[in-house]
Motif scaffolding. Structure first.
Motif, short mmCIF file in Angstrom:
data_model
loop_
_atom_site.label_atom_id
_atom_site.label_comp_id
_atom_site.label_asym_id
_atom_site.label_seq_id
_atom_site.Cartn_x
_atom_site.Cartn_y
_atom_site.Cartn_z
N VAL A 27 49.36 45.47 -13.38
CA VAL A 27 49.17 46.90 -13.68
C VAL A 27 49.17 47.15 -15.18
CG1 VAL A 27 50.23 49.18 -13.44
CG2 VAL A 27 50.11 47.65 -11.47
N LEU A 28 50.15 46.55 -15.87
CA LEU A 28 50.22 46.74 -17.32
C LEU A 28 49.02 46.14 -18.04
CD1 LEU A 28 54.03 46.03 -17.90
CD2 LEU A 28 52.86 48.25 -17.78
N THR A 31 46.04 48.37 -17.50
CA THR A 31 46.18 49.60 -18.27
C THR A 31 45.83 49.36 -19.75
OG1 THR A 31 47.92 50.33 -16.76
CG2 THR A 31 47.78 51.44 -18.90
N THR A 65 42.64 56.33 -19.69
CA THR A 65 43.76 55.39 -19.59
C THR A 65 44.72 55.80 -18.48
OG1 THR A 65 43.59 54.96 -21.97
CG2 THR A 65 45.63 54.31 -20.86
N LEU A 66 45.05 57.08 -18.41
CA LEU A 66 45.95 57.56 -17.37
C LEU A 66 45.35 57.42 -15.98
CD1 LEU A 66 47.40 60.76 -19.09
CD2 LEU A 66 48.49 58.51 -18.83
N CYS A 67 44.03 57.55 -15.90
CA CYS A 67 43.37 57.37 -14.60
C CYS A 67 43.54 55.95 -14.11
CB CYS A 67 41.90 57.75 -14.73
SG CYS A 67 40.98 57.56 -13.18
N VAL A 68 43.31 54.99 -15.03
CA VAL A 68 43.48 53.58 -14.64
C VAL A 68 44.95 53.30 -14.28
CG1 VAL A 68 43.32 51.20 -15.44
CG2 VAL A 68 41.50 52.82 -15.98
N LEU A 69 45.87 53.90 -15.09
CA LEU A 69 47.29 53.70 -14.79
C LEU A 69 47.64 54.26 -13.42
CD1 LEU A 69 50.15 52.89 -15.66
CD2 LEU A 69 50.35 55.14 -16.75
N SER A 70 47.09 55.42 -13.07
CA SER A 70 47.36 56.01 -11.76
C SER A 70 46.85 55.12 -10.63
CB SER A 70 46.73 57.40 -11.66
OG SER A 70 47.25 58.26 -12.66
N GLY A 72 46.37 51.92 -10.83
CA GLY A 72 47.20 50.73 -10.80
C GLY A 72 48.52 50.97 -10.11
N LEU A 73 49.14 52.12 -10.37
CA LEU A 73 50.40 52.43 -9.71
C LEU A 73 50.21 52.64 -8.21
CD1 LEU A 73 52.06 54.82 -12.33
CD2 LEU A 73 52.65 52.43 -11.82
#
Length: 340
Positions: A27-28, A31, A65-70, A72-73
């Protein structure tokens, strides 16, 4: 152990390894890669026109970036969900295996107790039928010798009296062994009469204690295993009284009554009433600390006897607070097994 018992080695497998660190690393990494990609190609400038004013701070790249992080989470949570389900399935399999092994152990313990009681019954009969009649014959012959030698042979008369006393002593000892091996009157008169005789015997041995016995219900038609188990419970309880509460008031209560059975959550059967037998014994003696380790095996044996028949065994006590035990056993316990 019977051949149908589950083999722990055949069903055991190692628990699944945790993949949390590896998934979190993925995930990291994704991101960080999304942040670099968005910064290099200004992806978010084309998608979010209202963030153009913040371009000098590169904050306009945060939405991507936040979209990819979401995402991934979300993927991380989905992996944790699947891993949790596998762990629950694994634990459920282990619990079912433990239940099967416990059921097998209880069945073996029940069979061992039946074999022990059967051996005791045969030994008691042999002692009574074989040794008893010969000792009685010896006593009669010695009495005849005594009568014939009163006037003519004083020495023979003395020896005959000693022989009669020895025969009477051995006969009393054998009678005590028979009573310990097989309760008097249990086969001939039933469980209530045998318990009354048992309590009367303890009244003679412990004159400083008071005993109360209450029996309610019909105790006919029980299996031999259940009958002897109920008797041994009371017998062991009275033995404990003689050791730790010899000057107390003892109350024994036994009842046979219907009870509402618990419905199996995995079946569609309705609740039904089943006969059960409840044995309760309470005394106002010094009591014991149930959390402290104990050397004796009496209470453990009582619990094993009850649970081997599918029953429940509970105790309550505290120092200077008396002692209580309660056993609940289905009235049909042992009937499905052959009774010799």
């Amino acid at each position: 152990m019977s051949s149908d018992s589950p083999n722990p080695s055949s069903t055991h497998r190692d628990p699944p390894h945790s993949t949390v660190p590896r998934d979190l690393a993925w995930v990291l990494a994704l991101t960080l890669l999304a942040a670099v990609f968005s910064t290099a190609f200004d992806v978010s400038e084309r998608a979010y026109r209202w963030t153009r004013g913040l371009e000098r701070f590169q904050l306009d790249e945060l939405p991507g970036t936040l979209c990819v992080l979401s995402m991934g989470l979300a993927w991380f949570a989905w992996r944790r969900y699947r891993e949790t389900r596998r762990e629950l399935a694994y634990r459920r399999a282990l619990e079912e295996q433990a239940e099967r092994l416990l059921a097998d152990n209880r069945r073996l313990a029940n069979q061992a107790l039946q074999a022990q009681e059967l051996e005791r019954r045969h030994l008691a009969r042999e002692l009574h039928d074989e040794l008893g009649q010969y000792l009685n014959a010896i006593s009669l012959d010695a009495a005849r010798i005594r009568d014939l030698s009163v006037e003519h042979e004083p020495e023979i008369h003395r020896v005959s009296l000693g022989l009669m006393q020895s025969a009477s002593h051995v006969y009393r000892q054998i009678g005590g062994m028979i009573r310990r091996l097989r309760p008097i009157g249990l086969d001939e008169f039933g469980l209530p009469s045998a318990l009354e005789h048992c309590v009367d015997g303890w009244r003679e041995r412990l004159p400083d204690a008071s005993f109360s016995l209450t029996i309610e219900g019909d105790f006919t038609g029980l299996s031999d295993t259940l009958t002897i188990t109920l008797y041994r419970l009371v017998q062991e309880g009275l033995t404990n009284v003689s050791k730790f509460a010899s000057k107390s008031r003892v109350e024994v209560f036994m009842v046979r009554a219907p009870r509402e059975a618990h419905r199996d959550r995995r079946s569609e059967q309705h609740d039904e009433l089943i006969d059960e037998i409840v044995v309760t014994m309470v005394d106002d003696g010094p009591g014991v600390d149930l959390d402290a380790p104990r050397d004796g095996l009496g209470l453990i044996g009582m619990r094993e006897r009850v649970e081997a028949l599918g029953g429940e065994f509970h105790m309550a006590s505290k120092p200077e607070g008396g002692f209580l035990f309660c056993a609940r056993v289905p009235a049909h316990a042992g009937l499905a097994e052959p009774v010799n």
